[in-house]
Design a protein around this motif. Structure first.
Motif, PDB file in Angstrom:
ATOM      1  N   ILE A  81       0.860  -1.181   0.000  1.00 57.04           N
ATOM      2  CA  ILE A  81       0.000   0.000   0.000  1.00 57.04           C
ATOM      3  C   ILE A  81       0.896   1.231   0.000  1.00 57.04           C
ATOM      4  O   ILE A  81       1.937   1.273   0.650  1.00 57.04           O
ATOM      5  N   SER A  82       0.508   2.226  -0.798  1.00 55.16           N
ATOM      6  CA  SER A  82       1.262   3.478  -0.814  1.00 55.16           C
ATOM      7  C   SER A  82       0.293   4.641  -0.951  1.00 55.16           C
ATOM      8  O   SER A  82      -0.914   4.443  -1.099  1.00 55.16           O
ATOM      9  N   PHE A  83       0.827   5.868  -0.960  1.00 52.99           N
ATOM     10  CA  PHE A  83       0.002   7.044  -0.742  1.00 52.99           C
ATOM     11  C   PHE A  83       0.340   8.184  -1.690  1.00 52.99           C
ATOM     12  O   PHE A  83       1.477   8.378  -2.078  1.00 52.99           O
ATOM     13  N   SER A  84      -0.696   8.924  -2.019  1.00 49.57           N
ATOM     14  CA  SER A  84      -0.564  10.243  -2.603  1.00 49.57           C
ATOM     15  C   SER A  84      -1.256  11.192  -1.639  1.00 49.57           C
ATOM     16  O   SER A  84      -2.251  10.826  -1.016  1.00 49.57           O
ATOM     17  N   GLY A  85      -0.734  12.422  -1.499  1.00 50.32           N
ATOM     18  CA  GLY A  85      -1.369  13.291  -0.519  1.00 50.32           C
ATOM     19  C   GLY A  85      -1.347  14.756  -0.874  1.00 50.32           C
ATOM     20  O   GLY A  85      -0.443  15.238  -1.572  1.00 50.32           O
ATOM     21  N   GLN A  86      -2.365  15.466  -0.403  1.00 45.39           N
ATOM     22  CA  GLN A  86      -2.396  16.923  -0.514  1.00 45.39           C
ATOM     23  C   GLN A  86      -1.119  17.490   0.105  1.00 45.39           C
ATOM     24  O   GLN A  86      -0.694  17.077   1.179  1.00 45.39           O
ATOM     25  N   MET A  87      -0.512  18.433  -0.577  1.00 46.67           N
ATOM     26  CA  MET A  87       0.788  18.955  -0.153  1.00 46.67           C
ATOM     27  C   MET A  87       0.652  20.045   0.917  1.00 46.67           C
ATOM     28  O   MET A  87      -0.429  20.588   1.126  1.00 46.67           O
ATOM     29  N   HIS A  88       1.754  20.341   1.572  1.00 45.91           N
ATOM     30  CA  HIS A  88       1.969  21.546   2.388  1.00 45.91           C
ATOM     31  C   HIS A  88       1.275  21.567   3.750  1.00 45.91           C
ATOM     32  O   HIS A  88       1.634  22.361   4.611  1.00 45.91           O
ATOM     33  N   GLY A  89       0.224  20.773   3.961  1.00 42.15           N
ATOM     34  CA  GLY A  89      -0.569  20.863   5.185  1.00 42.15           C
ATOM     35  C   GLY A  89       0.254  20.565   6.435  1.00 42.15           C
ATOM     36  O   GLY A  89       1.063  19.637   6.457  1.00 42.15           O
ATOM     37  N   LEU A  90       0.035  21.331   7.502  1.00 40.75           N
ATOM     38  CA  LEU A  90       0.830  21.214   8.720  1.00 40.75           C
ATOM     39  C   LEU A  90       0.096  20.416   9.790  1.00 40.75           C
ATOM     40  O   LEU A  90      -0.995  20.790  10.230  1.00 40.75           O
ATOM     41  N   VAL A  91       0.727  19.300  10.220  1.00 47.04           N
ATOM     42  CA  VAL A  91       0.254  18.507  11.353  1.00 47.04           C
ATOM     43  C   VAL A  91       1.340  18.556  12.421  1.00 47.04           C
ATOM     44  O   VAL A  91       2.500  18.265  12.137  1.00 47.04           O
ATOM     45  N   LEU A  92       0.971  18.923  13.632  1.00 44.21           N
ATOM     46  CA  LEU A  92       1.924  19.023  14.736  1.00 44.21           C
ATOM     47  C   LEU A  92       1.641  17.951  15.782  1.00 44.21           C
ATOM     48  O   LEU A  92       0.491  17.784  16.222  1.00 44.21           O
ATOM     49  N   LEU A  93       2.706  17.230  16.185  1.00 50.87           N
ATOM     50  CA  LEU A  93       2.587  16.189  17.200  1.00 50.87           C
ATOM     51  C   LEU A  93       3.406  16.568  18.431  1.00 50.87           C
ATOM     52  O   LEU A  93       4.462  17.183  18.324  1.00 50.87           O
ATOM     53  N   ASP A  94       2.910  16.145  19.614  1.00 48.47           N
ATOM     54  CA  ASP A  94       3.643  16.384  20.859  1.00 48.47           C
ATOM     55  C   ASP A  94       4.591  15.225  21.149  1.00 48.47           C
ATOM     56  O   ASP A  94       4.787  14.334  20.312  1.00 48.47           O
ATOM     57  N   GLN A  95       5.190  15.208  22.345  1.00 43.26           N
ATOM     58  CA  GLN A  95       6.176  14.177  22.669  1.00 43.26           C
ATOM     59  C   GLN A  95       5.577  12.776  22.748  1.00 43.26           C
ATOM     60  O   GLN A  95       6.283  11.775  22.629  1.00 43.26           O
ATOM     61  N   ASP A  96       4.260  12.702  22.929  1.00 40.42           N
ATOM     62  CA  ASP A  96       3.572  11.407  22.941  1.00 40.42           C
ATOM     63  C   ASP A  96       3.017  11.039  21.571  1.00 40.42           C
ATOM     64  O   ASP A  96       2.221  10.109  21.449  1.00 40.42           O
ATOM     65  N   LYS A  97       3.400  11.839  20.555  1.00 42.67           N
ATOM     66  CA  LYS A  97       2.966  11.627  19.178  1.00 42.67           C
ATOM     67  C   LYS A  97       1.459  11.797  19.022  1.00 42.67           C
ATOM     68  O   LYS A  97       0.821  11.113  18.203  1.00 42.67           O
ATOM     69  N   LYS A  98       0.899  12.719  19.787  1.00 42.05           N
ATOM     70  CA  LYS A  98      -0.516  13.058  19.702  1.00 42.05           C
ATOM     71  C   LYS A  98      -0.663  14.388  18.964  1.00 42.05           C
ATOM     72  O   LYS A  98       0.153  15.300  19.115  1.00 42.05           O
ATOM     73  N   VAL A  99      -1.750  14.508  18.191  1.00 42.98           N
ATOM     74  CA  VAL A  99      -2.003  15.724  17.421  1.00 42.98           C
ATOM     75  C   VAL A  99      -2.353  16.879  18.355  1.00 42.98           C
ATOM     76  O   VAL A  99      -3.176  16.737  19.264  1.00 42.98           O
ATOM     77  N   LEU A 100      -1.721  18.038  18.132  1.00 42.58           N
ATOM     78  CA  LEU A 100      -1.896  19.190  19.006  1.00 42.58           C
ATOM     79  C   LEU A 100      -3.001  20.156  18.555  1.00 42.58           C
ATOM     80  O   LEU A 100      -3.544  20.894  19.371  1.00 42.58           O
TER      81      LEU A 100
END
Length: 499
Positions: free
Chosen positions: A75-94
């Motif tokens: 399985i592989s991926f194509s994705g919308q570019m540039h979007g910002l996702v931020l994760l904390d030290q527990d790898k949770k979305v902020l």
């Protein structure tokens, strides 16, 4: 028979393709999710929606699959570019992801120029500072949401977050990293200069890998949720435009893509990493190893046509709406349209410019306006092609996909305005097919992406330029190019009256 899955994580929906070793699409599933628009210029999404809808789509695909799930090898991926996702030290979305079409970061773009300088930024990243890119978003969070930024440990792009949730592993590949404004595109590494200037830790940036690289297998939890085998290999994937190029066979010098969706893209394959387009077009790493592509963007391509239809012929089917266009001669009897209805990107990065109909007279009927809209969109795309040609590129064959490939008149129009041979594909799946091809190559089905393209992609029809139409359109294009400069001041003056 063996299979791979291509996941195309778009702005409005995730599209999932199951593809066999012959390149045939055996199943196709789409799941939509909402945009979050808190105020004008903002565009966000909840990353958990991507995970939820992709899981639902894969579950549905497995339930409909008649074979052994262990035969779905990758399985592989194509994705919308540039979007910002931020994760904390527990790898949770902020916070919600800030998307590519979010325009709140004009001040941060200017800050980037002030700190680094336009010329140096272009030397390193090959691209100007635009609101859509990722670095301005990071700086905005740093300035406006400092508590969230201080808790951030790593940033990700949309498809990379989805892949992380499927594998537990964090990576980013070059074609998407090229759109962050933090990658040294030629050297294919995070720019220590940029990170230092903006006080960003190198640990904040994910490890870089090739698009076809295997980055793990799906977790037991994700396998249990979807029904896929835990042995399913997961490959890094690519940015949506890179995958669209792969899925259209744009894998060698001279190959160019015209993709007309809501926005329009002209994309050309590059072997070299040292060309200088002075920021007039985008210059990114390809999904193919050690390759690049240049790209021009028309913000409102298909959107201009759908806007015109919804405004003036909302009840009609598209075929009915386009009736009579073929009876209108090239040039629409002296009527020109510029598709700047939401601003423009290439070659004019201008958020204030707006569209125009020029040359209206009493003899014009609706069919003239419709043809003028089609011609105006194509003229806008041709501006990117002309930039390529002025920089020494030979463009004689263009693969057309999207809405512009669904109408014979428009395909011929592209051949005439671009003055190039236009190829229509027998089966067009765009970025999702490119993602599937990366998985097929990664699984070892083929020795190269080019070999995969030869098997998976076929041309169904070719359109050739008509000499007299080419000459007419060359004259009209010169006039079209003057409309931007002639109307810019007027549009700037009209800005205060827009609501």
């Amino acid at each position: 028979m063996k299979y791979v899955i291509g996941v195309d994580l778009g702005t409005s929906a995730v599209k999932i393709l199951l593809v066999n070793q012959k390149g045939e699409v055996c199943q196709e599933i789409s799941k939509s999710y909402p945009l979050i628009i808190e105020k004008s210029g903002y565009s966000e999404q909840n990353p958990e929606e991507w995970v939820k809808k992709t899981s639902e789509g894969l579950t549905e695909l497995v339930q409909q699959f008649n074979g052994n799930v262990k035969d779905i090898e990758g399985i592989s991926f194509s994705g919308q570019m540039h979007g910002l996702v931020l994760l904390d030290q527990d790898k949770k979305v902020l916070r919600n992801a800030i998307l590519w079409n979010d325009t709140r970061t004009t001040a941060q773009c200017q800050e980037i120029y002030n700190v680094m300088g336009k010329e140096r930024l272009l030397e390193v990243t090959k691209n100007p500072a635009l609101e859509g890119f990722t670095l301005p978003k990071i700086l905005w969070v740093k300035e406006q949401e400092s508590q969230i930024y201080e808790r951030s440990r790593v940033f990700m792009l949309p498809k990379d977050y989805l892949r992380f949730r499927m594998t537990g592993n964090i990576h980013m590949e070059y074609s998407d990293a090229a759109g962050t404004l933090m990658l040294n595109v030629a050297k294919r590494e995070w720019s220590t200069e940029i990170l230092s200037l903006f006080n960003i830790s190198p640990k904040f940036c994910p490890p870089l890998v090739e698009s076809h690289e295997c980055v793990g297998t799906i977790t037991a939890e994700f396998a249990s949720t979807t029904g896929l085998s835990e042995a399913t290999k997961v490959f890094a994937g690519g940015a949506d435009n890179a995958c669209g190029a792969i899925g259209s066979g744009i894998l060698s010098e001279g190959k160019t893509l015209s993709s007309i969706g809501t926005s329009g893209v002209v994309l050309s394959y590059e072997e070299r990493n040292d060309l200088d387009f002075k920021g007039k077009v985008h210059y990114f790493n390809h999904g193919e190893e050690n390759a690049y592509y240049t790209m021009g963007v028309t913000l409102a391509a298909g959107f201009s046509l759908s806007w015109f239809k919804e405004t003036f012929a909302n009840q009609e089917a598209f075929d009915q709406f386009l009736e009579g266009v073929d009876s209108v001669p090239p040039g629409s009897n002296g009527l020109l349209f510029t598709p700047y209805i939401v601003g423009e990107r290439t070659p004019h990065a201008d958020s204030n410019i707006r569209g125009s109909f020029i040359g209206i007279n009493a003899s014009h009927e609706r069919k003239h306006f419709v043809r003028a809209v089609l011609e105006g969109i194509t003229f806008s795309l041709n501006e990117s092609i002309e930039i390529f040609r002025q920089n020494g590129k030979t463009i004689d064959t263009i693969v057309s996909i999207g809405g512009g490939a669904k109408n014979e008149i428009w395909l011929q129009m592209q051949a005439d305005i671009f003055d190039a041979k236009i190829e229509k594909l027998s089966s067009e799946q765009g970025p999702g097919m490119g993602a599937a091809m990366l998985a097929a190559y990664g699984c070892g089905w083929f020795t190269s992406l080019k070999e995969c393209a030869d098997r998976f992609i076929q041309t169904s029809k070719t359109y050739y330029p008509i000499k007299e139409n080419v000459e007419t359109y060359k004259k009209l294009f010169v006039i079209y190019q003057q409309v931007y400069t002639q109307t810019k001041i007027l549009n700037d003056q009209l800005t205060e009256f827009r609501k």
